[in-house]
Design a protein around this motif. Structure first.
Motif, short mmCIF file in Angstrom:
data_model
loop_
_atom_site.label_atom_id
_atom_site.label_comp_id
_atom_site.label_asym_id
_atom_site.label_seq_id
_atom_site.Cartn_x
_atom_site.Cartn_y
_atom_site.Cartn_z
N UNK A 124 -15.46 -0.18 -9.61
CA UNK A 124 -14.18 0.51 -9.73
C UNK A 124 -13.65 0.52 -11.17
N UNK A 125 -13.75 -0.59 -11.92
CA UNK A 125 -13.28 -0.53 -13.31
C UNK A 125 -14.03 0.48 -14.16
N UNK A 126 -15.35 0.60 -13.94
CA UNK A 126 -16.13 1.60 -14.68
C UNK A 126 -15.65 3.01 -14.35
N UNK A 127 -15.46 3.27 -13.08
CA UNK A 127 -14.99 4.59 -12.66
C UNK A 127 -13.61 4.87 -13.24
N UNK B 54 -3.63 -1.21 -5.75
CA UNK B 54 -4.84 -0.40 -5.68
C UNK B 54 -5.96 -1.08 -4.95
N UNK B 55 -6.12 -2.38 -5.17
CA UNK B 55 -7.18 -3.12 -4.49
C UNK B 55 -6.94 -3.15 -2.98
N UNK B 56 -5.70 -3.37 -2.59
CA UNK B 56 -5.38 -3.40 -1.15
C UNK B 56 -5.56 -2.01 -0.55
N UNK B 57 -5.02 -1.01 -1.21
CA UNK B 57 -5.15 0.36 -0.71
C UNK B 57 -6.59 0.83 -0.65
N UNK B 58 -7.37 0.47 -1.63
CA UNK B 58 -8.78 0.85 -1.63
C UNK B 58 -9.58 0.13 -0.58
N UNK B 59 -9.24 -1.12 -0.33
CA UNK B 59 -9.98 -1.89 0.67
C UNK B 59 -9.75 -1.35 2.08
N UNK B 60 -8.54 -0.92 2.38
CA UNK B 60 -8.27 -0.41 3.72
C UNK B 60 -8.27 1.12 3.77
N UNK B 61 -8.44 1.75 2.62
CA UNK B 61 -8.51 3.21 2.48
C UNK B 61 -7.26 3.90 3.03
N UNK C 194 -4.42 5.38 -8.33
CA UNK C 194 -5.68 5.70 -9.03
C UNK C 194 -6.71 4.59 -8.83
N UNK C 195 -6.28 3.36 -8.91
CA UNK C 195 -7.19 2.23 -8.66
C UNK C 195 -7.72 2.30 -7.24
N UNK C 196 -6.85 2.65 -6.31
CA UNK C 196 -7.27 2.78 -4.92
C UNK C 196 -8.35 3.85 -4.76
N UNK C 197 -8.17 4.99 -5.40
CA UNK C 197 -9.17 6.05 -5.34
C UNK C 197 -10.48 5.57 -5.98
N UNK C 198 -10.38 4.85 -7.09
CA UNK C 198 -11.58 4.34 -7.76
C UNK C 198 -12.31 3.34 -6.88
N UNK C 199 -11.58 2.51 -6.15
CA UNK C 199 -12.21 1.54 -5.25
C UNK C 199 -12.92 2.27 -4.11
N UNK C 200 -12.27 3.29 -3.55
CA UNK C 200 -12.91 4.05 -2.46
C UNK C 200 -14.17 4.74 -2.96
N UNK C 201 -14.11 5.33 -4.16
CA UNK C 201 -15.29 5.99 -4.72
C UNK C 201 -16.40 4.99 -4.97
#
Length: 162
Positions: A119-122, A52-59, A104-111
């Motif tokens: 992201x953890x709060x989201x 999720x962190x990798x996917x969120x970082x590069x979207x 889901x973590x990826x989506x939270x990181x993007x948001x």
């Protein structure tokens, strides 16, 4: 006529030659499903956060990362739990959950990058709306990545004990 291989032992020591040492005992067979399940669960959680962190970082979603998640879960289950035939199936199911959680973590990181916040709060506070958003934005490739993770986990568990 000479011998092609010299006899074992020291020929200058006098007396009979020493016999070969006994073979080491085989490694004990591990067949602990509970330990394999715990190892697979821990690996799934760690891999989901990393995915999720990798996917969120590069979207973007990466197929190789889904393969890595699945393989890690399957490998951990088989190495800790042994050759039990249930472990590859358990690892495949857990890897589907890990890839989904990673998405889901990826989506939270993007948001969190877009709207602010962490992201953890989201992820913790808006989990229901986050899953609804995932359902709306999921395309065929999202489901392919879930399947890729499951296949990689099954193969990783089988390969770990070969």
């Amino acid at each position: 006529m000479s011998q092609p291989v010299p006899p074992p032992g020291n020929p200058f020591a006098g007396g009979p030659a020493a016999p070969f040492p006994p073979a080491p005992a085989p490694a004990p067979a591990r067949d602990n499903v509970a330990l394999g399940l715990v190892a697979a669960l821990v690996a799934a959680l760690v891999a989901a956060v990393a995915y999720g962190a990798i996917g969120g970082a590069i979207e973007r979603e990466i197929g190789y990362a889904a393969i890595g998640v699945g393989f890690l879960v399957g490998f951990a289950a088989a190495k800790a739990g042994g050759r039990n035939p249930a472990l590859p199936v358990i690892a495949a199911v857990l890897s589907i959950g890990a890839v989904y959680l990673g998405q889901l973590v990826s989506v939270a990181v993007v948001i969190s990058n877009t709207l602010g916040g962490s992201a953890p709060e989201i992820l913790m506070e808006d989990f229901g709306s986050l899953t609804d958003l995932w359902k709306e934005t999921a395309d065929a490739m999202s489901y392919v990545f879930l399947a890729i993770g499951a296949v990689a986990a099954f193969g990783g568990a089988k390969k770990a004990n070969d």
